[in-house]
Design a protein around this motif. Structure first.
Motif, PDB file in Angstrom:
ATOM      1  N   ASN A   1      -2.149  -3.978  -2.322  1.00  0.00           N
ATOM      2  CA  ASN A   1      -1.104  -4.575  -2.406  1.00  0.00           C
ATOM      3  C   ASN A   1      -0.219  -3.028  -2.590  1.00  0.00           C
ATOM      4  OD1 ASN A   1      -0.701  -7.267  -2.823  1.00  0.00           O
ATOM      5  ND2 ASN A   1      -2.344  -7.198  -3.901  1.00  0.00           N
ATOM      6  N   ILE A   2       0.619  -2.350  -1.850  1.00  0.00           N
ATOM      7  CA  ILE A   2       1.060  -1.382  -1.555  1.00  0.00           C
ATOM      8  C   ILE A   2       3.160  -2.065  -1.481  1.00  0.00           C
ATOM      9  CG2 ILE A   2       2.214   0.509  -0.289  1.00  0.00           C
ATOM     10  CD1 ILE A   2      -0.979   0.429   1.184  1.00  0.00           C
ATOM     11  N   LEU A   3       3.490  -0.902  -2.343  1.00  0.00           N
ATOM     12  CA  LEU A   3       4.804  -1.293  -2.485  1.00  0.00           C
ATOM     13  C   LEU A   3       5.633  -0.201  -2.170  1.00  0.00           C
ATOM     14  CD1 LEU A   3       7.507  -3.123  -4.118  1.00  0.00           C
ATOM     15  CD2 LEU A   3       7.115  -0.771  -6.118  1.00  0.00           C
ATOM     16  N   MET A   4       6.576  -0.679  -1.282  1.00  0.00           N
ATOM     17  CA  MET A   4       7.188   0.587   0.278  1.00  0.00           C
ATOM     18  C   MET A   4       8.441   0.827  -0.011  1.00  0.00           C
ATOM     19  SD  MET A   4       4.158   0.383   3.022  1.00  0.00           S
ATOM     20  CE  MET A   4       4.756  -1.392   3.363  1.00  0.00           C
TER      21      MET A   4
ATOM     22  N   MET B   1      12.354   9.141   3.089  1.00  0.00           N
ATOM     23  CA  MET B   1      12.181   7.994   5.098  1.00  0.00           C
ATOM     24  C   MET B   1      11.302   6.799   4.447  1.00  0.00           C
ATOM     25  SD  MET B   1      10.226   6.997   7.779  1.00  0.00           S
ATOM     26  CE  MET B   1      10.664   7.153   9.460  1.00  0.00           C
ATOM     27  N   HIS B   2      10.184   6.954   4.058  1.00  0.00           N
ATOM     28  CA  HIS B   2       9.119   6.478   3.592  1.00  0.00           C
ATOM     29  C   HIS B   2       8.137   6.050   2.526  1.00  0.00           C
ATOM     30  CE1 HIS B   2       6.329   3.294   4.224  1.00  0.00           C
ATOM     31  NE2 HIS B   2       5.310   4.305   3.773  1.00  0.00           N
ATOM     32  N   MET B   3       8.226   5.867   1.354  1.00  0.00           N
ATOM     33  CA  MET B   3       7.918   6.040   0.572  1.00  0.00           C
ATOM     34  C   MET B   3       6.792   4.491   0.099  1.00  0.00           C
ATOM     35  SD  MET B   3       9.166   7.512  -3.440  1.00  0.00           S
ATOM     36  CE  MET B   3       8.463   8.361  -4.000  1.00  0.00           C
ATOM     37  N   ALA B   4       5.273   5.350  -0.329  1.00  0.00           N
ATOM     38  CA  ALA B   4       4.313   3.903  -0.480  1.00  0.00           C
ATOM     39  C   ALA B   4       3.303   3.976  -1.796  1.00  0.00           C
ATOM     40  CB  ALA B   4       3.401   4.150   0.229  1.00  0.00           C
ATOM     41  N   LEU B   5       3.631   3.189  -3.005  1.00  0.00           N
ATOM     42  CA  LEU B   5       2.370   2.599  -3.853  1.00  0.00           C
ATOM     43  C   LEU B   5       1.699   1.862  -4.029  1.00  0.00           C
ATOM     44  CD1 LEU B   5       2.350   4.436  -7.599  1.00  0.00           C
ATOM     45  CD2 LEU B   5       4.475   3.062  -7.929  1.00  0.00           C
ATOM     46  N   PRO B   6       0.691   2.372  -3.764  1.00  0.00           N
ATOM     47  CA  PRO B   6      -0.336   1.240  -3.946  1.00  0.00           C
ATOM     48  C   PRO B   6      -0.248   0.819  -6.184  1.00  0.00           C
ATOM     49  CG  PRO B   6      -1.408   3.340  -3.155  1.00  0.00           C
ATOM     50  CD  PRO B   6      -0.086   3.478  -4.245  1.00  0.00           C
ATOM     51  N   ILE B   7      -0.321  -0.807  -6.081  1.00  0.00           N
ATOM     52  CA  ILE B   7      -0.251  -1.066  -7.153  1.00  0.00           C
ATOM     53  C   ILE B   7      -1.364  -2.110  -7.241  1.00  0.00           C
ATOM     54  CG2 ILE B   7       2.134  -0.986  -6.789  1.00  0.00           C
ATOM     55  CD1 ILE B   7       3.072  -3.474  -5.977  1.00  0.00           C
TER      56      ILE B   7
ATOM     57  N   TYR C   1       9.088   2.485 -10.693  1.00  0.00           N
ATOM     58  CA  TYR C   1       7.786   1.573 -10.705  1.00  0.00           C
ATOM     59  C   TYR C   1       6.465   2.009 -11.188  1.00  0.00           C
ATOM     60  CZ  TYR C   1      11.828  -0.382  -8.454  1.00  0.00           C
ATOM     61  OH  TYR C   1      12.421  -0.503  -7.884  1.00  0.00           O
ATOM     62  N   LYS C   2       6.377   3.576 -10.927  1.00  0.00           N
ATOM     63  CA  LYS C   2       4.954   4.553 -10.998  1.00  0.00           C
ATOM     64  C   LYS C   2       4.346   4.388 -12.989  1.00  0.00           C
ATOM     65  CE  LYS C   2       2.950   8.833 -10.278  1.00  0.00           C
ATOM     66  NZ  LYS C   2       2.548  10.551  -9.649  1.00  0.00           N
ATOM     67  N   THR C   3       5.401   4.452 -13.380  1.00  0.00           N
ATOM     68  CA  THR C   3       5.507   4.528 -14.592  1.00  0.00           C
ATOM     69  C   THR C   3       4.774   3.067 -15.561  1.00  0.00           C
ATOM     70  OG1 THR C   3       7.356   3.452 -15.812  1.00  0.00           O
ATOM     71  CG2 THR C   3       7.029   6.301 -14.920  1.00  0.00           C
ATOM     72  N   VAL C   4       5.626   1.809 -14.139  1.00  0.00           N
ATOM     73  CA  VAL C   4       5.143   0.492 -14.820  1.00  0.00           C
ATOM     74  C   VAL C   4       4.090   0.009 -14.707  1.00  0.00           C
ATOM     75  CG1 VAL C   4       5.189  -1.812 -14.686  1.00  0.00           C
ATOM     76  CG2 VAL C   4       7.565  -0.101 -14.480  1.00  0.00           C
ATOM     77  N   PHE C   5       3.358   0.634 -13.041  1.00  0.00           N
ATOM     78  CA  PHE C   5       2.339  -0.026 -12.589  1.00  0.00           C
ATOM     79  C   PHE C   5       0.946   1.114 -11.848  1.00  0.00           C
ATOM     80  CE2 PHE C   5       5.369  -2.573  -9.813  1.00  0.00           C
ATOM     81  CZ  PHE C   5       5.223  -3.419 -10.157  1.00  0.00           C
ATOM     82  N   GLY C   6       1.348   1.988 -12.598  1.00  0.00           N
ATOM     83  CA  GLY C   6       0.214   3.716 -12.503  1.00  0.00           C
ATOM     84  C   GLY C   6      -0.216   4.073 -11.059  1.00  0.00           C
ATOM     85  N   GLY C   7      -1.087   4.299 -11.136  1.00  0.00           N
ATOM     86  CA  GLY C   7      -0.745   4.981  -9.886  1.00  0.00           C
ATOM     87  C   GLY C   7      -0.515   5.912  -9.260  1.00  0.00           C
ATOM     88  N   GLU C   8      -0.353   6.218  -7.988  1.00  0.00           N
ATOM     89  CA  GLU C   8      -0.126   7.723  -7.228  1.00  0.00           C
ATOM     90  C   GLU C   8       0.366   7.588  -5.825  1.00  0.00           C
ATOM     91  OE1 GLU C   8      -0.344  11.052  -8.401  1.00  0.00           O
ATOM     92  OE2 GLU C   8      -0.291   9.318 -10.191  1.00  0.00           O
ATOM     93  N   PHE C   9       1.235   8.068  -5.570  1.00  0.00           N
ATOM     94  CA  PHE C   9       1.960   7.448  -4.594  1.00  0.00           C
ATOM     95  C   PHE C   9       1.324   7.983  -2.916  1.00  0.00           C
ATOM     96  CE2 PHE C   9       6.070   9.405  -6.912  1.00  0.00           C
ATOM     97  CZ  PHE C   9       6.204   7.684  -6.978  1.00  0.00           C
ATOM     98  N   SER C  10       0.943   7.448  -2.058  1.00  0.00           N
ATOM     99  CA  SER C  10      -0.185   8.034  -1.056  1.00  0.00           C
ATOM    100  C   SER C  10       0.729   7.649   0.539  1.00  0.00           C
ATOM    101  CB  SER C  10      -0.719   5.819  -1.211  1.00  0.00           C
ATOM    102  OG  SER C  10       0.099   4.948  -0.332  1.00  0.00           O
ATOM    103  N   MET C  11       1.928   7.849  -0.541  1.00  0.00           N
ATOM    104  CA  MET C  11       3.129   8.321   0.941  1.00  0.00           C
ATOM    105  C   MET C  11       4.496   8.824   0.637  1.00  0.00           C
ATOM    106  SD  MET C  11       3.998   9.038   4.404  1.00  0.00           S
ATOM    107  CE  MET C  11       2.510   7.695   5.597  1.00  0.00           C
ATOM    108  N   LEU C  12       4.702   9.969   0.931  1.00  0.00           N
ATOM    109  CA  LEU C  12       6.227  10.031   0.634  1.00  0.00           C
ATOM    110  C   LEU C  12       6.976  11.245   1.794  1.00  0.00           C
ATOM    111  CD1 LEU C  12       7.664  11.706  -2.678  1.00  0.00           C
ATOM    112  CD2 LEU C  12       8.495  12.326  -0.920  1.00  0.00           C
TER     113      LEU C  12
END
Length: 143
Positions: free
Chosen positions: A63-66, A53-59, A21-32
């Motif tokens: 909006n955040i994909l978690m 346990m929890h991962m978050a990618l601002p898109i 999803y990071k390759t699609v939307f770009g950005g950096e993980f805000s939580m891992l």
């Protein structure tokens, strides 16, 4: 209500999915956060400790994909259709309780609203229509 975000559940493939999803939307993980990094790490089987346990990618646009890995060793299971939640970020504890109470009417409470180790006031439920919800209030976000 401030924000509603999708929360996806996987059977051990969260990290791979989110890297895609990071390759699609770009950005950096805000939580891992891995299971080994939680206060309950001692209860997690060794082969599950590096799972997510929890991962978050601002898109974009707030909006955040978690996502998370469901652990069979902890009695968690997935089927197509129950592998996601809608995550509601409330503006206050009172608002979180109101939303949780309303959505859980004639539904199934999965985790009552409570303060968590990650600093949020949080609860989970399945509403009477089978939709799964996570409700949270984070003091830091409200300021």
């Amino acid at each position: 209500m401030a924000i509603v975000n999708p929360y996806l559940n996987f059977l051990g493939t969260t990290e791979a999915a989110f890297n895609h999803y990071k390759t699609v939307f770009g950005g950096e993980f805000s939580m891992l956060l891995r299971y080994r990094d939680t206060p309950e790490a001692g209860e997690v089987q060794e082969e599950d400790k590096d799972k997510i346990m929890h991962m978050a990618l601002p898109i974009g646009n707030g909006n955040i994909l978690m996502g998370t890995d469901a652990l069979g060793s902890m009695g968690q299971s997935l089927q197509q259709g129950n592998n996601f939640y809608l995550s509601v970020h409330a503006d206050s504890k009172v608002d979180a309780d109101r939303v949780f109470s309303g959505l859980s009417t004639d539904g199934q409470e999965q985790m009552p609203m409570q303060d968590t180790f990650w600093g949020a006031y949080f609860g989970m439920l399945k509403d009477k229509f089978g939709v799964q919800w996570m409700i949270s209030f984070e003091q830091a976000r409200a300021q």
